[in-house]
Design a protein around this motif. Structure first.
Motif, mmCIF file in Angstrom:
data_model
loop_
_atom_site.group_PDB
_atom_site.id
_atom_site.type_symbol
_atom_site.label_atom_id
_atom_site.label_comp_id
_atom_site.label_asym_id
_atom_site.label_seq_id
_atom_site.Cartn_x
_atom_site.Cartn_y
_atom_site.Cartn_z
ATOM 1 N N ASP B 138 0.820 -1.227 0.000
ATOM 2 C CA ASP B 138 0.000 0.000 0.000
ATOM 3 C C ASP B 138 0.850 1.272 0.000
ATOM 4 O OD1 ASP B 138 0.864 -0.365 2.585
ATOM 5 O OD2 ASP B 138 -1.129 -0.281 3.512
ATOM 6 N N ALA B 139 2.141 1.122 0.282
ATOM 7 C CA ALA B 139 3.040 2.270 0.164
ATOM 8 C C ALA B 139 4.336 1.767 -0.456
ATOM 9 C CB ALA B 139 3.317 2.892 1.530
ATOM 10 N N VAL B 140 4.780 2.438 -1.491
ATOM 11 C CA VAL B 140 5.961 1.986 -2.227
ATOM 12 C C VAL B 140 6.974 3.123 -2.248
ATOM 13 C CG1 VAL B 140 6.822 1.079 -4.414
ATOM 14 C CG2 VAL B 140 4.505 0.488 -3.655
ATOM 15 N N PHE B 141 8.067 2.947 -1.518
ATOM 16 C CA PHE B 141 9.099 3.992 -1.479
ATOM 17 C C PHE B 141 9.935 3.952 -2.757
ATOM 18 C CE2 PHE B 141 8.619 3.209 3.144
ATOM 19 C CZ PHE B 141 8.515 4.512 3.599
ATOM 20 N N GLU B 155 6.301 16.082 -8.941
ATOM 21 C CA GLU B 155 5.851 14.938 -8.155
ATOM 22 C C GLU B 155 5.687 15.313 -6.686
ATOM 23 O OE1 GLU B 155 4.322 12.121 -7.559
ATOM 24 O OE2 GLU B 155 5.523 10.980 -8.997
ATOM 25 N N ARG B 156 4.672 14.750 -6.042
ATOM 26 C CA ARG B 156 4.484 14.959 -4.621
ATOM 27 C C ARG B 156 5.373 13.994 -3.827
ATOM 28 N NH1 ARG B 156 2.497 18.673 -6.647
ATOM 29 N NH2 ARG B 156 0.347 19.363 -6.524
ATOM 30 N N VAL B 157 5.552 14.272 -2.536
ATOM 31 C CA VAL B 157 6.261 13.336 -1.663
ATOM 32 C C VAL B 157 5.403 12.078 -1.478
ATOM 33 C CG1 VAL B 157 7.184 12.968 0.653
ATOM 34 C CG2 VAL B 157 7.530 15.164 -0.487
ATOM 35 N N PHE B 158 4.100 12.284 -1.223
ATOM 36 C CA PHE B 158 3.135 11.182 -1.186
ATOM 37 C C PHE B 158 2.319 11.282 -2.478
ATOM 38 C CE2 PHE B 158 2.169 9.487 3.327
ATOM 39 C CZ PHE B 158 3.482 9.628 3.725
ATOM 40 N N SER B 159 2.433 10.289 -3.336
ATOM 41 C CA SER B 159 1.805 10.381 -4.647
ATOM 42 C C SER B 159 0.824 9.234 -4.827
ATOM 43 C CB SER B 159 2.912 10.332 -5.706
ATOM 44 O OG SER B 159 2.383 10.398 -6.988
ATOM 45 N N ARG B 170 -2.524 15.943 -13.059
ATOM 46 C CA ARG B 170 -3.502 17.020 -12.883
ATOM 47 C C ARG B 170 -4.407 16.775 -11.692
ATOM 48 N NH1 ARG B 170 -4.790 19.483 -18.721
ATOM 49 N NH2 ARG B 170 -4.893 21.332 -17.441
ATOM 50 N N ARG B 171 -4.353 15.585 -11.133
ATOM 51 C CA ARG B 171 -5.235 15.292 -9.998
ATOM 52 C C ARG B 171 -4.424 14.981 -8.747
ATOM 53 N NH1 ARG B 171 -10.371 14.347 -10.544
ATOM 54 N NH2 ARG B 171 -10.302 12.830 -8.889
ATOM 55 N N GLN B 172 -3.331 15.676 -8.570
ATOM 56 C CA GLN B 172 -2.515 15.436 -7.381
ATOM 57 C C GLN B 172 -3.061 16.227 -6.202
ATOM 58 O OE1 GLN B 172 1.851 14.792 -8.205
ATOM 59 N NE2 GLN B 172 1.431 16.487 -9.566
ATOM 60 N N ARG B 173 -2.881 15.646 -5.014
ATOM 61 C CA ARG B 173 -3.301 16.372 -3.811
ATOM 62 C C ARG B 173 -2.292 17.474 -3.514
ATOM 63 N NH1 ARG B 173 -4.300 10.763 -0.522
ATOM 64 N NH2 ARG B 173 -6.363 10.335 -1.382
ATOM 65 N N PRO B 174 -2.792 18.654 -3.164
ATOM 66 C CA PRO B 174 -1.832 19.681 -2.723
ATOM 67 C C PRO B 174 -1.123 19.156 -1.471
ATOM 68 C CG PRO B 174 -4.059 20.583 -2.885
ATOM 69 C CD PRO B 174 -4.182 19.103 -3.042
ATOM 70 N N GLU B 175 0.154 19.479 -1.332
ATOM 71 C CA GLU B 175 0.891 18.976 -0.174
ATOM 72 C C GLU B 175 1.261 20.160 0.705
ATOM 73 O OE1 GLU B 175 2.588 14.865 -0.557
ATOM 74 O OE2 GLU B 175 4.256 16.160 -1.052
ATOM 75 N N ARG B 191 2.838 6.124 -3.763
ATOM 76 C CA ARG B 191 4.284 6.127 -3.987
ATOM 77 C C ARG B 191 4.868 7.204 -3.072
ATOM 78 N NH1 ARG B 191 5.343 3.836 -9.288
ATOM 79 N NH2 ARG B 191 3.892 2.083 -9.305
ATOM 80 N N VAL B 192 5.927 6.881 -2.407
ATOM 81 C CA VAL B 192 6.492 7.813 -1.433
ATOM 82 C C VAL B 192 7.949 8.101 -1.808
ATOM 83 C CG1 VAL B 192 6.940 8.258 0.997
ATOM 84 C CG2 VAL B 192 4.993 6.840 0.339
ATOM 85 N N PHE B 193 8.286 9.378 -1.865
ATOM 86 C CA PHE B 193 9.619 9.774 -2.303
ATOM 87 C C PHE B 193 10.341 10.573 -1.214
ATOM 88 C CE2 PHE B 193 6.886 9.352 -6.031
ATOM 89 C CZ PHE B 193 7.618 8.437 -6.779
ATOM 90 N N PRO B 194 11.015 9.865 -0.305
ATOM 91 C CA PRO B 194 11.671 10.580 0.801
ATOM 92 C C PRO B 194 12.845 11.449 0.356
ATOM 93 C CG PRO B 194 11.953 8.184 1.027
ATOM 94 C CD PRO B 194 11.171 8.407 -0.208
ATOM 95 N N LEU B 195 13.374 11.201 -0.849
ATOM 96 C CA LEU B 195 14.509 12.000 -1.326
ATOM 97 C C LEU B 195 14.056 13.106 -2.286
ATOM 98 C CD1 LEU B 195 17.191 9.213 -2.078
ATOM 99 C CD2 LEU B 195 16.667 10.342 0.080
#
Lengths: 449, 311
Positions: B138-141, B155-159, B170-175, B191-195
């Motif tokens: 459910d979460a992929v780093f 890209e968002r940090v949490f996508s 176009r449908r990304q959540r504002p962060e 998808r999670v992008f810590p870097l």
């Protein structure tokens, strides 16, 4: 070539430099892309292959000169339409500092985009066209910066080349803006006359404005202080995760991991856990594998407490005697960021620090008009880009600071429980220093419901 | 212990974190958020420097406990043997669990077809997305950084990805602030992008500061390479050289580590971390521009692949 080698050497020594996060705000034609392009280009952050790609794409479109906006417009739809549709983050560095720039588009969806960019910014650059002076849009940008409590605001009076580099033009605009922004409570305003196109006072000092003795935009970005006075901050640690190795060597280790949201914590300090109110003492602080005596925001740490008490994700650890009140009735200013409206009676989720609770929108007291900061009572709902005062009742008590006291522990999200959409960005407590509440229900924009 | 805290408001404030400390603290916060909010997270681990830094940060975030995530490697079948050996060594050293999704198996089973140009990078998307569904991650780093490419800058940090792993820019959540919204419906994942906020130089400086072990191909060494589409590719059974392409031995290193069919080596005599950092800082080419063939395919190559589920 020697400059590059020199630059390389300086950059290589950079690991101790600080990071500044800033946001740009400007409307479509005031030269924001040019300013961003100039900052990236003149700080040598645009590399050859990126420039070549832009040149090739510009040529394909029939443009002779490379269009620097293509450098920043990353999406197919943005390039097709020639507009920026979303916030993008850009990175550049000088030998003195690293920068994260939230590049926010200036078109009609400006409010939510600027709120997004400003939420993490230490500084906001508001662009003004010297020919037009302070316009409605400028006031909106200043108001959003004030609302989000961005610590530093730069007024960049652009296109000075088109007003013959006249000191008087700059002085008039700077004075008007400073008066307006100060009234909103913006703590620090720096006005800089520039020409992004000609490169005056962006990276290099201008040869055309002897009368200006202040810093260039880049120089200011490099030297503005990023840290705040930690002594006046209330220390806050939202517990993110409980670390329990349960191994043979560490059978009893229980660490409360989190990023310090504000202030400092010290070993030996008495602490209180909210919302339960249980108390203990800090027995140890683990800074990512290193044991320390003191830690401060925004370090990610693990706290060890002297007593074995019930603490889990969502709790807030604070110094005893400096606890925020807990409440189930949250009064806040929200910026609505979703396409679906926010209505009275709506059931939502509220995410505050590491805690997500059920909540209901009890009231929408007013809607703010950013142009003149007037508040229109009882709008009934908030739609995309609206800013309004709301009351939210939560299912569980929250330990909430006012946003004015802490951006991190005074902010929250409202989330649609059905599909997970982020509905609104919330800031607890009072919003502006001054209020102009309209007593009559006259709304010139004519709400049709 | 020291007495009253005095703060010098300025760049030299003792309470100002260095940029590496600030980035590290932020990445650790992101790892812990995911650990606190998701059921089945996984770290995409390729043995490349970004995923190596991710794993290092995850180890620090949960120390002295173990990393509460498994690893997933999408093996293109054309990976560098040095990198696979590194991968297995690290997994064993930290007692981690590794899932491997194999492009070669998909090709052998007739579920994917080899491209005429032999480039396997775009073929990774199907095994990746199917592995995510199969294991119900459910979460992929991912180690993606916004400085890499202009679509990634959006890209968002949490996508949030839908059940087909698709990215809709176009449908990304504002962060906002550091309040990451990880809500998702069953079948969807994040998808999670810590870097996200790291640059290539930050990654290298952090590797040097933390003294992180890397596969040796990141440092200058003699290698048999041949030129294709302006890049030095490693000669080997995977498909090169072909007619008219000639092998030569050169002193090279890799700036990125990916599929051998599309990852180019750069001429370099940098054999130490310091030398690599000096070289990166002086380079007038981006990492991807210098060494990735697949990004040159079209102006929106990365965006198009990301839309389909690529990381």
């Amino acid at each position: 070539m020697s400059t590059t080698a020199e630059n390389a050497k300086q950059l290589a020594d950079l690991s101790a430099t600080t990071l500044l996060r800033f946001a740009t705000a400007g409307s479509v034609d005031d030269g924001k892309s040019t300013l961003v392009g100039r900052l990236l280009h003149d700080s040598k952050s645009v590399l050859t292959d990126q420039l070549e790609a832009v040149e090739a794409a510009s040529l394909k479109r029939g443009q002779e000169a490379p269009d620097l906006a293509l450098l920043t417009d990353g999406l197919r739809a943005e390039r097709e339409q020639g507009i920026t549709i979303d916030v993008a983050y850009r990175y550049f560095a000088t030998p003195r500092r690293r920068f994260i720039l939230a590049d926010t588009p200036g078109h009609v969806q400006y409010t939510r985009n600027m709120v997004t960019g400003a939420s993490t910014a230490d500084l906001a650059v508001v662009l003004v066209d010297a020919r037009n002076g302070v316009i409605e849009q400028t006031r909106r940008h200043a108001a959003v910066a004030a609302l989000l409590r961005v610590p530093h605001v730069v007024l960049a009076v652009n296109k000075m080349d088109l007003v013959a580099y006249e000191e008087k033009v700059f002085a008039t605009i700077a004075e008007e803006f400073t008066a307006y922004a100060s009234e909103l409570g913006v703590p620090e305003i720096t006005a800089i006359p520039i020409s992004a196109l000609a490169g005056d006072n962006v990276v290099e000092p201008s040869a055309h404005m002897d009368w200006y003795g202040g810093p260039t935009v880049l120089e200011h970005l490099e030297t503005v202080p990023v840290s705040h006075d930690l002594t006046s901050c209330h220390a806050r640690l939202p517990v993110q995760y409980v670390i329990r190795p349960q191994t043979a060597e560490l059978p009893d280790y229980r660490g409360y991991a989190g990023q310090i949201a504000a202030g400092t914590f010290r070993v030996g300090e008495p602490v209180t856990v909210l919302p339960s109110g249980r108390t203990s003492t800090i027995a140890g602080i683990d800074l990512l594998g290193e044991s320390v005596d003191v830690a401060w925001t925004p370090q990610s740490v693990t706290l060890l407490l002297a007593d074995d008490i019930d603490i889990s994700r969502g709790d807030l650890i604070v110094p005893s005697g400096d606890a925020p009140p807990t409440t189930q009735d949250v009064e806040a200013t929200v910026c609505h960021v979703a396409d679906q409206p926010l209505t009275v009676g709506q059931r939502v989720l509220l995410k505050h620090t590491t805690r997500t609770v059920k909540a209901i929108v009890k009231g929408i007291e007013s809607r703010l008009t950013l142009d003149d900061l007037s508040q229109h009572p009882n709008p009934g709902q908030l739609v995309a880009n609206d800013i309004g005062r709301v009351t939210v009742r939560t299912a569980e008590p929250l330990a909430l600071d006012s946003y004015a006291a802490s951006r991190r522990t005074g902010s929250f999200l409202l989330i649609d429980p059905a599909d997970g959409t982020t509905l609104a960005a919330g800031m607890a407590g009072e919003s502006f220093a001054t209020h102009k509440v309209l007593t009559t229900v006259e709304d010139e924009e004519g709400w049709d419901f | 212990m020291t007495s009253a805290v005095t703060v010098n408001e300025g760049v030299d404030s003792p309470y100002a974190l260095s940029h590496l400390d600030a980035l590290e603290s932020e990445a650790v916060h992101i790892f812990r958020e995911v650990a606190g909010e998701f059921e089945r997270p996984v770290i995409l681990f390729s043995g490349g420097k970004d995923s190596i830094v991710m794993l290092h940060l995850a180890l620090k975030a949960f120390a002295p406990a173990a990393v509460p995530f498994t690893l997933l490697h999408v093996d293109t079948g054309h990976n560098f043997p040095e990198v696979l050996a590194y991968r297995d060594r690290v997994v064993a050293e930290h007692g981690l669990r590794l899932h491997v999704a194999s492009v070669q198996e998909y090709i052998d089973a007739g579920k994917l077809r080899e491209r005429p140009d032999g480039v396997r990078n775009p073929l990774q998307t199907v095994p990746l997305t199917e592995a995510i569904q199969q294991h119900r991650f459910d979460a992929v780093f991912g180690g993606g950084r916004r400085d890499e490419e202009k679509a990634r800058a959006k890209e968002r940090v949490f996508s949030l990805r839908d059940e087909f792993s698709q990215w809709d820019p176009r449908r990304q959540r504002p962060e906002l602030w550091q309040l990451y919204n990880g809500r998702h419906a069953p079948g969807e994942h994040v998808r999670v992008f810590p870097l996200s906020n790291w640059t290539e130089l930050d990654v290298w400086q952090y590797i040097a500061r933390e003294d992180i072990d890397l596969p040796q191909i990141y440092f200058a060494h003699e290698r048999e390479v041949f030129k294709r589409s302006g890049m030095w590719l490693t000669a080997g059974e995977w498909g090169g050289p072909k007619d008219q392409e000639t092998v030569e031995t050169r002193l090279v290193r890799y700036r990125t580590v990916g599929d051998m069919s599309c990852t180019g080596a750069v001429d370099s005599d940098a054999t130490t971390l310091d030398a690599v950092i000096t070289e990166i800082a002086a380079s007038r080419l981006t990492e991807r521009g210098a060494t990735r063939a697949d990004d040159k395919m079209s102006e929106a190559a990365m965006e198009d692949r990301k839309r389909e589920g690529y990381f």
